[in-house]
Design a protein around this motif. Structure first.
Motif, PDB file in Angstrom:
ATOM      1  N   GLU A 653     -50.764  27.760 -23.166  1.00 19.07           N
ATOM      2  CA  GLU A 653     -50.153  26.367 -22.342  1.00 19.07           C
ATOM      3  C   GLU A 653     -49.495  25.466 -23.429  1.00 19.07           C
ATOM      4  O   GLU A 653     -48.269  24.870 -22.863  1.00 19.07           O
ATOM      5  N   THR A 654     -49.879  25.181 -24.686  1.00 18.76           N
ATOM      6  CA  THR A 654     -49.371  24.588 -25.633  1.00 18.76           C
ATOM      7  C   THR A 654     -47.804  25.168 -26.017  1.00 18.76           C
ATOM      8  O   THR A 654     -46.868  24.468 -26.096  1.00 18.76           O
ATOM      9  N   LYS A 657     -45.611  24.708 -23.321  1.00 17.60           N
ATOM     10  CA  LYS A 657     -45.123  23.208 -23.198  1.00 17.60           C
ATOM     11  C   LYS A 657     -43.820  22.860 -24.136  1.00 17.60           C
ATOM     12  O   LYS A 657     -42.858  22.203 -23.941  1.00 17.60           O
TER      13      LYS A 657
END
Lengths: 754, 110
Positions: A653-654, A657
């Motif tokens: 997810e990071t 992002k």
């Protein structure tokens, strides 16, 4: 041969198996390692080492062995090994060297060190080391033999075990380790031993990191015997995945977690009232302090749900015996001493002190001055002792290990305050690329020195950047030595001739120490020294070798009830009050808070919210990998193949992002600098946290400056300041803030291909 | 086919690769080749607070069950060096009996 302990076996130390000769030994650095497993070294007719096996007769490791010892022949015979003394002939950083004889090397060292001593005092020479284990006593002997009080390492806050050791010594008067039967030659069969009901793995991954005489796989042995596990780690390690409870802690908040456990245990009266009453000091004061750290508040701070913290605290406190195997994360927070103190309070108030399967107090086996001890410090003059660097600023250094404070050494090197430092003896330490914080500052400090001697197996970035004289040392099969840890002592037996002209660390210390101070270092050979320190065993070095022995001391539990903890024979612990000091009088006398507390990492989402906006990711580091010991082994082909690149672990997810993907090279940047890592996507981390490898350099790249083996692009220390805790111990190596972005194409640090 | 084999309690395999390295060293295989290789599964979350994180060793064509070591009364190189002590060498018939009622074990024949 008679052994005190009937369970000890007399074993041959050398025998023939077909064409091969087998030598029984103990693996103590180099290369670096904190274990000292029993090994069998196989050599052929030409005397060449062909393989190393684990020694099935050695109770410590019982035949098992990790990949780094299995790859030892490649280390010992590596073409890049330093084989003879060399002096620098170009400028520092130019990587121009000329071979010299040992005679010339010793003459240079003795002449220069003595000249600095005459003009600036012996304290102007500092003896620093890395984390090699057959090095520490030797470094101490040489330092104190020369007459300098300044022996330490180049690590901010000496943030590796030393904070925990100092905390323990100050509050318990002893050292304590998790009891996995390691004191007994019959190990898990020992009738007086009990397996821990519960083991807490706190801030370490022991199956890989194997810290200081604790073979991590003993945890696995205990799991098989039924021990429950609680793991406190920002990463889902293998142990965390198997744990009954895994607390995914925010890096740098270990003290908050320990205080939260104390809050639960005290509020719910889960502590051992009898032990607290009989053997501790300051419980009420502790309880008062703990009330300032309620579990619900600590849940917010640690990023761990309250009910999980409570469940873990209850499981721990209601399991008896329970052990805590703690790790480097405790030391690598700036306020590390109160963190260690809070964890010590946990096992103390639950009465898990010196009981089978709990936390046991330990001592030097047979009093041998190897694993720990005096190393000649007590013979220093009062004048020399008084000028130990850092002592005035950090009075706690008066108690426990007589270390000079590392950050203050670096300051003194840069400023001549409180006095000039002229020379550094730097053994087994690639400080610029490994343990040191801010490497530019450290390099500047080292390059203010008139004379730097670097002693190592291989040339490192630190050697090229700063050394004037390079001395080669030996790997363990090339030397005689002693290996000691809390529970036993054994021989390191020479199995092969040295590959070059290297000497052991012990040889360097004894030979040079003898020249500097024959009164304090009267021994002419290392074997004479070993005979002297083995006095308590009533064996000589050769007799111990011939017995093939690893000597175990007799071990008893509850020594505090028998008058064995204190020198005076009184009951209790070796503290001023005779009790475990939950309220520490030693801290109080040193001007420190006598009770444990939590302080946010200097840079964190809570302490610097504005900085967190610019650098919105929590950054941790230092997790170990099977293939290397810190910055070592990067040139060992079969090990490097396991970990070819410096890795950063990022949650998918990071990564999404910030627009980075698996295998991308990224910059990790904070306000001090930036460093490259290759992305590995993983869900083992909280998306708010990333984890980067430490200790990287590229032995295959250009040694000369500015490259320094390609170190600058991958040197994690660029992100870390020299900034110790109030006691002089601890530093935030593992809790920083950062931002990440892709490296421009063509600028990636990668160079090695399998 | 040998009547001997290896029983592995893979629940406790930590993926340390000592078996792979010890085998490679014992037999002098080229880098990367070995009679035993370790596969990794996970980590992933199976259910709330439950994780799959498995390492399972498998024998390759190169495995000889270390017949030369065994003849000398030693354990196969992988068995001796296994850091988790999860490998047992023996007669397949005996190992199969040992395996009964034990979860997460795998029995290899050659």
């Amino acid at each position: 041969m008679d052994f005190d302990n009937p369970l000890q076996k007399q074993l041959p130390w050398r025998w023939q198996e077909g064409d091969l000769t087998v030598t029984r030994s103990n693996a103590w650095s180099g290369p670096g390692c904190h274990e000292g497993c029993g090994v069998l070294i196989y050599t052929d007719k030409e005397g060449k080492m062909v393989k190393v096996e684990g020694d099935p007769e050695n109770p410590f490791n019982q035949g098992r062995l990790c990949v780094r010892c299995l790859a030892l022949p490649e280390v010992t015979y590596h073409p890049d090994r330093l084989l003879y003394p060399q002096k620098r002939v170009g400028e520092r950083g130019e990587d121009k060297w000329e071979r010299v004889s040992w005679e010339e090397a010793y003459d240079t060292i003795v002449t220069k060190f003595n000249a600095y001593k005459a003009e600036f005092g012996p304290q102007s020479v500092v003896f620093n080391q890395g984390t090699g284990r057959d090095v520490t006593w030797a470094n101490g002997r040489l330092c104190y033999g020369f007459g300098s009080p300044n022996s330490s390492d180049f690590q901010s806050g000496m943030a590796c075990y030393l904070p925990r050791l100092s905390s323990l010594y100050a509050t318990t008067g002893s050292f304590l380790v998790a009891d996995c039967s390691q004191h007994f030659p019959d190990r898990y069969d020992e009738p007086s031993w009990t397996r821990p009901e519960c083991i807490v793995i706190w801030g370490c991954n022991p199956i890989i990191s194997n810290a200081d005489g604790f073979l991590g796989h003993w945890i696995v042995d205990c799991m098989k015997l039924g021990s429950k596990l609680i793991v406190i780690d920002p990463r889902l390690t293998w142990l965390a995945a198997k744990a009954d409870i895994w607390l995914q802690i925010r890096p740098g908040t270990d003290a908050a977690m320990a205080l939260a456990w104390l809050d639960v245990i005290i509020n719910e009266k889960l502590y051992d009232e009898d032990f607290v009453e009989m053997w501790t000091l300051g419980f009420d004061e502790l309880a008062g302090r703990v009330a300032e750290y309620p579990v619900e508040k600590m849940a917010e701070i640690t990023w761990v749900p309250q009910e999980k913290i409570e469940a873990a605290a209850r499981l721990y406190a209601t399991s008896k015996p329970a052990a805590i195997q703690w790790g480097l994360a405790i030391d690598m927070t700036k306020e590390s001493l109160p963190a260690g103190q809070a964890i010590t309070a946990l096992w103390s108030i639950t009465g898990n002190v010196d009981i089978p399967g709990g936390m046991v107090t330990v001592a030097l086996p047979y009093g041998a001055d190897i694993w720990g001890g005096d190393w000649g410090y007590s013979h220093l003059s009062p004048e020399a002792k008084a000028v130990r660097i850092g002592l005035d600023k950090y009075p706690l250094l008066q108690w426990g290990l007589p270390l000079a404070q590392a950050d203050e050494i670096v300051e003194a090197m840069l400023t001549d305050d409180p006095y000039p430092i002229k020379a550094i003896w730097l053994v087994g330490s690639n400080a610029l690329a490994c343990m040191g914080a801010d490497p530019e500052k450290l390099m500047k400090a080292l390059n203010r020195m008139e004379f730097v001697v670097n002693i190592d197996l291989f040339k490192t970035p630190t050697a090229v950047a700063c050394a004037d004289l390079l001395l080669p040392v030996l790997t363990y099969p090339e030397k005689n030595g002693l290996r000691a840890v809390w529970y036993h002592i054994g021989n390191i037996n020479k199995a092969i001739e040295p590959v070059g002209e290297g000497k052991s660390d012990a040889q360097l210390a004894i030979e040079l120490g003898h020249i500097f101070n024959p009164d304090l270092v009267p021994w002419e050979t290392v074997e004479e020294y070993f005979d002297a320190v083995l006095e308590g065993t009533e064996m000589t070095f050769e007799e111990m070798r011939d017995a093939g022995a690893v000597l175990y001391t007799d071990f008893e539990y509850k020594k505090y009830e028998k008058g064995y903890e204190r020198g005076d024979g009184e009951l209790g612990f070796n503290t001023p009050s005779g009790r475990i000091e939950l309220y520490s009088t030693a801290y109080e006398r040193s001007g420190l808070d006598p009770l444990p507390y939590f302080e946010e990492p200097t840079e964190s989402p809570f302490s610097t919210p504005e900085m967190y906006e610019e650098y919105p990711i929590v950054l941790t580091s230092g997790a170990r990998h099977w293939a290397s010991f810190h910055s070592e082994h990067r040139q060992i082909h079969r090990l490097r193949a396991m970990r070819p690149d410096p890795i950063v672990e990022i949650h998918p997810e990071t990564a999404a992002k910030y627009g980075v993907g698996e295998g991308d090279w990224i910059w990790i940047e904070n306000h001090r600098g930036r460093v490259q890592r290759k992305v590995q996507l993983t869900t083992i981390l909280d998306p708010r946290v990333i984890n980067a490898d430490h200790g990287w350099w590229y032995p295959e790249k250009e040694p000369a400056a500015p490259s320094l083996y390609g170190m600058w692009d991958v040197n994690f220390n660029k992100l870390i300041p020299w900034d110790p805790g109030r006691s002089g111990f601890g530093a935030n190596y593992k809790s920083l803030l950062c931002k990440i972005y892709k490296v421009n194409q063509g600028e990636e640090a990668q160079s090695w291909l399998p | 086919m040998s009547e001997y084999g290896l029983l592995i309690d893979y629940k406790y395999c930590t993926g340390c690769l000592s078996c792979d390295f010890a085998c490679n060293q014992e037999h002098g295989f080229p880098l990367g080749q070995s009679g035993i290789k370790v596969a990794q599964f996970g980590p992933w979350e199976i259910d709330t607070d439950k994780y799959e994180y498995l390492f399972v060793p498998a024998l390759t064509e190169l495995c000889t069950l270390c017949s030369q070591r065994v003849e000398k009364g030693k354990q196969p190189a992988c068995v001796q060096h296994c850091q988790s002590l999860v490998m047992t060498y023996g007669r397949i018939e005996d190992l199969a009996k040992q395996m009964v009622g034990k979860p997460k074990h795998v029995l290899y024949s050659r």
